[in-house]
Design a protein around this motif. Sequence first.
Motif, PDB file in Angstrom:
ATOM      1  N   GLU A  70     -10.199  -7.576  12.588  1.00  0.00           N
ATOM      2  CA  GLU A  70     -10.205  -8.797  11.786  1.00  0.00           C
ATOM      3  C   GLU A  70      -8.855  -9.141  11.148  1.00  0.00           C
ATOM      4  OE1 GLU A  70     -11.566  -5.363   9.152  1.00  0.00           O
ATOM      5  OE2 GLU A  70     -11.812  -5.950  11.235  1.00  0.00           O
ATOM      6  N   HIS A  71      -7.964  -8.178  11.036  1.00  0.00           N
ATOM      7  CA  HIS A  71      -6.666  -8.416  10.401  1.00  0.00           C
ATOM      8  C   HIS A  71      -5.762  -7.193  10.579  1.00  0.00           C
ATOM      9  CE1 HIS A  71      -9.175  -6.803   6.919  1.00  0.00           C
ATOM     10  NE2 HIS A  71      -8.339  -5.834   7.185  1.00  0.00           N
ATOM     11  N   ALA A  72      -4.503  -7.379  10.224  1.00  0.00           N
ATOM     12  CA  ALA A  72      -3.582  -6.251  10.096  1.00  0.00           C
ATOM     13  C   ALA A  72      -3.515  -5.915   8.611  1.00  0.00           C
ATOM     14  CB  ALA A  72      -2.202  -6.621  10.620  1.00  0.00           C
ATOM     15  N   LYS A  73      -3.650  -4.646   8.291  1.00  0.00           N
ATOM     16  CA  LYS A  73      -3.602  -4.219   6.893  1.00  0.00           C
ATOM     17  C   LYS A  73      -2.234  -3.603   6.614  1.00  0.00           C
ATOM     18  CE  LYS A  73      -5.705  -1.275   3.398  1.00  0.00           C
ATOM     19  NZ  LYS A  73      -6.629  -0.178   3.136  1.00  0.00           N
ATOM     20  N   ILE A  74      -1.515  -4.219   5.699  1.00  0.00           N
ATOM     21  CA  ILE A  74      -0.200  -3.722   5.285  1.00  0.00           C
ATOM     22  C   ILE A  74      -0.417  -2.815   4.079  1.00  0.00           C
ATOM     23  CG2 ILE A  74       2.068  -4.366   4.393  1.00  0.00           C
ATOM     24  CD1 ILE A  74       1.644  -7.101   5.837  1.00  0.00           C
ATOM     25  N   GLY A  75       0.190  -1.632   4.106  1.00  0.00           N
ATOM     26  CA  GLY A  75       0.011  -0.719   2.992  1.00  0.00           C
ATOM     27  C   GLY A  75       1.156   0.251   2.841  1.00  0.00           C
ATOM     28  N   ARG A  76       1.023   1.095   1.818  1.00  0.00           N
ATOM     29  CA  ARG A  76       2.016   2.124   1.513  1.00  0.00           C
ATOM     30  C   ARG A  76       3.427   1.510   1.431  1.00  0.00           C
ATOM     31  NH1 ARG A  76      -2.592   4.307   1.390  1.00  0.00           N
ATOM     32  NH2 ARG A  76      -2.881   6.565   1.614  1.00  0.00           N
ATOM     33  N   GLY A 101       2.329 -10.342  13.786  1.00  0.00           N
ATOM     34  CA  GLY A 101       2.249 -11.531  14.629  1.00  0.00           C
ATOM     35  C   GLY A 101       2.585 -11.239  16.075  1.00  0.00           C
ATOM     36  N   GLU A 102       3.562 -10.376  16.295  1.00  0.00           N
ATOM     37  CA  GLU A 102       3.937  -9.997  17.664  1.00  0.00           C
ATOM     38  C   GLU A 102       2.812  -9.240  18.366  1.00  0.00           C
ATOM     39  OE1 GLU A 102       7.600  -7.891  17.025  1.00  0.00           O
ATOM     40  OE2 GLU A 102       8.738  -9.747  16.743  1.00  0.00           O
ATOM     41  N   GLN A 103       1.899  -8.668  17.591  1.00  0.00           N
ATOM     42  CA  GLN A 103       0.720  -7.985  18.147  1.00  0.00           C
ATOM     43  C   GLN A 103      -0.496  -8.914  18.123  1.00  0.00           C
ATOM     44  OE1 GLN A 103       0.791  -4.850  19.519  1.00  0.00           O
ATOM     45  NE2 GLN A 103       2.994  -5.007  19.222  1.00  0.00           N
ATOM     46  N   ASP A 104      -0.226 -10.205  18.047  1.00  0.00           N
ATOM     47  CA  ASP A 104      -1.278 -11.229  18.043  1.00  0.00           C
ATOM     48  C   ASP A 104      -2.244 -11.087  16.875  1.00  0.00           C
ATOM     49  OD1 ASP A 104      -0.263 -12.555  20.312  1.00  0.00           O
ATOM     50  OD2 ASP A 104      -1.278 -11.118  21.623  1.00  0.00           O
ATOM     51  N   GLN A 105      -1.738 -10.669  15.730  1.00  0.00           N
ATOM     52  CA  GLN A 105      -2.583 -10.583  14.549  1.00  0.00           C
ATOM     53  C   GLN A 105      -1.866 -11.273  13.372  1.00  0.00           C
ATOM     54  OE1 GLN A 105      -5.214 -10.995  12.879  1.00  0.00           O
ATOM     55  NE2 GLN A 105      -6.213  -9.253  13.857  1.00  0.00           N
ATOM     56  N   PRO A 106      -2.003 -12.600  13.268  1.00  0.00           N
ATOM     57  CA  PRO A 106      -1.349 -13.313  12.167  1.00  0.00           C
ATOM     58  C   PRO A 106      -2.068 -13.153  10.831  1.00  0.00           C
ATOM     59  CG  PRO A 106      -2.597 -14.839  13.507  1.00  0.00           C
ATOM     60  CD  PRO A 106      -2.676 -13.500  14.197  1.00  0.00           C
ATOM     61  N   ARG A 107      -3.317 -12.680  10.870  1.00  0.00           N
ATOM     62  CA  ARG A 107      -4.091 -12.515   9.638  1.00  0.00           C
ATOM     63  C   ARG A 107      -3.772 -11.148   9.036  1.00  0.00           C
ATOM     64  NH1 ARG A 107      -9.472 -15.274   9.780  1.00  0.00           N
ATOM     65  NH2 ARG A 107     -10.286 -13.281   9.065  1.00  0.00           N
ATOM     66  N   CYS A 108      -3.221 -11.154   7.823  1.00  0.00           N
ATOM     67  CA  CYS A 108      -2.852  -9.897   7.172  1.00  0.00           C
ATOM     68  C   CYS A 108      -3.562  -9.748   5.837  1.00  0.00           C
ATOM     69  CB  CYS A 108      -1.340  -9.805   6.990  1.00  0.00           C
ATOM     70  SG  CYS A 108      -0.461  -9.633   8.557  1.00  0.00           S
ATOM     71  N   TYR A 109      -3.807  -8.499   5.489  1.00  0.00           N
ATOM     72  CA  TYR A 109      -4.561  -8.112   4.304  1.00  0.00           C
ATOM     73  C   TYR A 109      -3.817  -6.956   3.660  1.00  0.00           C
ATOM     74  CZ  TYR A 109      -8.291  -5.456   1.930  1.00  0.00           C
ATOM     75  OH  TYR A 109      -9.032  -4.750   1.019  1.00  0.00           O
ATOM     76  N   LEU A 110      -3.915  -6.848   2.350  1.00  0.00           N
ATOM     77  CA  LEU A 110      -3.335  -5.698   1.654  1.00  0.00           C
ATOM     78  C   LEU A 110      -4.079  -5.482   0.351  1.00  0.00           C
ATOM     79  CD1 LEU A 110      -1.389  -6.978  -0.806  1.00  0.00           C
ATOM     80  CD2 LEU A 110       0.056  -7.494   1.154  1.00  0.00           C
TER      81      LEU A 110
END
Length: 145
Positions: A70-76, A101-110
């Motif tokens: 569902e998204h890329a999760k940015i952390g740490r 985005g380069e991995q086709d995941q523009p939706r990000c969560y943190l």
Amino acid sequence: MDRSDFTLLAVPIFSPLCNLGFALRREVFVIEQNVPEDLEHDADDMTATHVVGIMDGAVVAVARILFKPEHAKIGRVAIAASHRGKNLGARLIQFALQVAGEQDQPRCYLESQADKTGFYARLGFTAFGDEFMDAGIPHLRMKNY
């Protein structure tokens, strides 16, 4: 200081640069913020994309990206104390967004520490839900979608 000498790279887990990133995470989270050491590393480190920022011959910024359906999760996300206030954090997050985005995941969560939500809001993230505690620190969920 010329900010153009700040290099951002996605690096393999346990590579020398990734290990320096882990050392920076320990310095910021365990030593500065008193996060229990056993909470700092988790199984997600094994599958994450690790990002480091290099300046002045040292790893001074670090983050990880977990790719979920569902998204890329940015952390740490951490910046060395010696390099804070130089806009490196914003450049780190922008790079993480680019990698996602380069991995086709523009939706990000943190999950932002509560006192850092203004920083992420300036980068296009919106807080949602209730505040929660993580490692004894108040956090808020944020997303860019």
